[in-house]
Design an enzyme around this catalytic site. Structure first.
Site, PDB file in Angstrom:
ATOM      1  N   TYR A   6     -17.836  -3.965   9.418  1.00  0.00           N
ATOM      2  CA  TYR A   6     -17.492  -2.542   9.540  1.00  0.00           C
ATOM      3  C   TYR A   6     -15.981  -2.362   9.699  1.00  0.00           C
ATOM      4  O   TYR A   6     -15.350  -1.592   8.957  1.00  0.00           O
ATOM      5  CB  TYR A   6     -18.237  -1.958  10.743  1.00  0.00           C
ATOM      6  CG  TYR A   6     -17.885  -0.526  11.064  1.00  0.00           C
ATOM      7  CD1 TYR A   6     -18.207   0.496  10.185  1.00  0.00           C
ATOM      8  CD2 TYR A   6     -17.234  -0.199  12.262  1.00  0.00           C
ATOM      9  CE1 TYR A   6     -17.887   1.816  10.489  1.00  0.00           C
ATOM     10  CE2 TYR A   6     -16.926   1.118  12.567  1.00  0.00           C
ATOM     11  CZ  TYR A   6     -17.248   2.127  11.674  1.00  0.00           C
ATOM     12  OH  TYR A   6     -16.933   3.423  11.968  1.00  0.00           O
TER      13      TYR A   6
ATOM     14  N   SER B 248     -11.986   4.521  11.342  1.00  0.00           N
ATOM     15  CA  SER B 248     -12.485   4.219  12.691  1.00  0.00           C
ATOM     16  C   SER B 248     -11.405   3.468  13.465  1.00  0.00           C
ATOM     17  O   SER B 248     -10.606   2.742  12.867  1.00  0.00           O
ATOM     18  CB  SER B 248     -13.734   3.333  12.597  1.00  0.00           C
ATOM     19  OG  SER B 248     -14.076   2.831  13.872  1.00  0.00           O
TER      20      SER B 248
END
Ligand code: NAD
Length: 255
Positions: free
Chosen positions: A161, A147
């Site tokens: 995350y 990501s």
């Protein structure tokens, strides 16, 4: 005439495993790989969604099988890769896509949630990568879906995350070094905001904000990532390994 570029994007005869393929980006990757000729092992923790992806593949004329397991469960992953070896004989391509992105400010982040995020996003990817690596004796391709949050936070509340995906980038580079001599390429794709089932809870204003800051003028769709996966998995990328490819319409370079 020599083979054309089109032949290099054919995956006929290849066995691909896609995790988290029951929805969103993973489903698009599974469909694209199957559409390019690969036989696809669809893996998802949600059995019904995995079956739906497999149905979409077979309805479009492709082939594959579906399995359900939590990638964060090491023994379950080992069992599934053994079953994949029995069913298909080997693995040529692994796409580690399964991931979760719960929003929790650091002050409110429980140990349980921290463990869960790392269990799925990092340990799950490592378990699959290790099993696939053992089966890829004649070379192969591994693509980890990371990501842009591994590079910089796109919003508050994504600390666990982002950290898990930054660790996944590091794992990508280590695996590229260790597996390179065996002809296995390992790369990561870093998507920007992609409209999926998982991001459907994002408020419209946030969606519009990201689109407005994206030079290509829109948020991504799952097929944007699937296209990059095909490119990296193909022989066109035969000398590319250990890299982190940002696929975000230019969002991260825009200030
Ligand atoms: P999604 O929530 O829409 O779909 C994820 C799929 O993975 C679901 O089918 C779910 O059942 C499955 N899954 C979740 N946990 C699992 C587990 N433990 N074991 C097996 N399967 C599991 O997600 P998405 O938006 O398509 O995201 C896919 C990947 O892309 C994730 O790794 C995510 O971090 C990454 N990513 C997404 C975006 C985005 O904007 N959507 C941006 C950057 C990175």
């Amino acid at each position: 005439m020599r083979p054309t570029t089109n032949n290099l994007l054919s995956f006929i005869g290849k066995i691909a495993v896609v995790t988290g393929a029951g929805a969103g980006i993973g489903r698009a990757i599974a469909l694209r790989l199957a559409g390019a000729g690969a036989t696809v092992a669809v893996l998802d923790k949600d059995e019904q969604q995995a079956r739906q992806t497999l149905e979409a593949i077979t309805q479009a004329g492709g082939t594959g099988c579906s399995w359900s397991a939590d990638v964060g469960n090491g023994p379950a992953v080992t069992n599934i890769f053994q079953e994949i070896a029995v069913t298909f004989g080997r693995v040529d391509i692994l796409v580690n896509n399964a991931g979760i992105y719960p929003v929790a400010p650091i002050d409110e982040l429980s140990d349980e949630l921290l463990d869960k995020v790392f269990a799925v996003n990092l340990r799950g990817a490592l378990y699959c990568l290790r099993e696939a690596g053992r089966q890829m004796q004649g070379g192969g391709v591994i693509i980890n879906i990371s990501s842009i949050d591994s590079l910089r936070p796109s919003a508050p509340g994504l600390g666990a995350y982002g950290a898990s995906k930054a660790a996944l980038n590091a794992l990508t580079r280590s695996a590229a070094v260790e597996y390179g001599p065996r002809g296995i390429r390992v790369n990561a794709i870093l998507p920007g905001v992609i409209v999926t089932e998982g991001t459907s809870i994002m408020p419209d204003e946030a969606r519009q904000f990201y689109a407005s800051r994206t030079p290509l003028g829109r948020n991504g769709v799952p097929d944007d990532i699937a296209g990059a996966v095909l490119l990296l998995a193909s022989p066109l990328a035969c000398f590319v390994t250990g890299q982190t490819l940002i696929v975000d319409g230019g969002f991260t370079i825009n200030g």
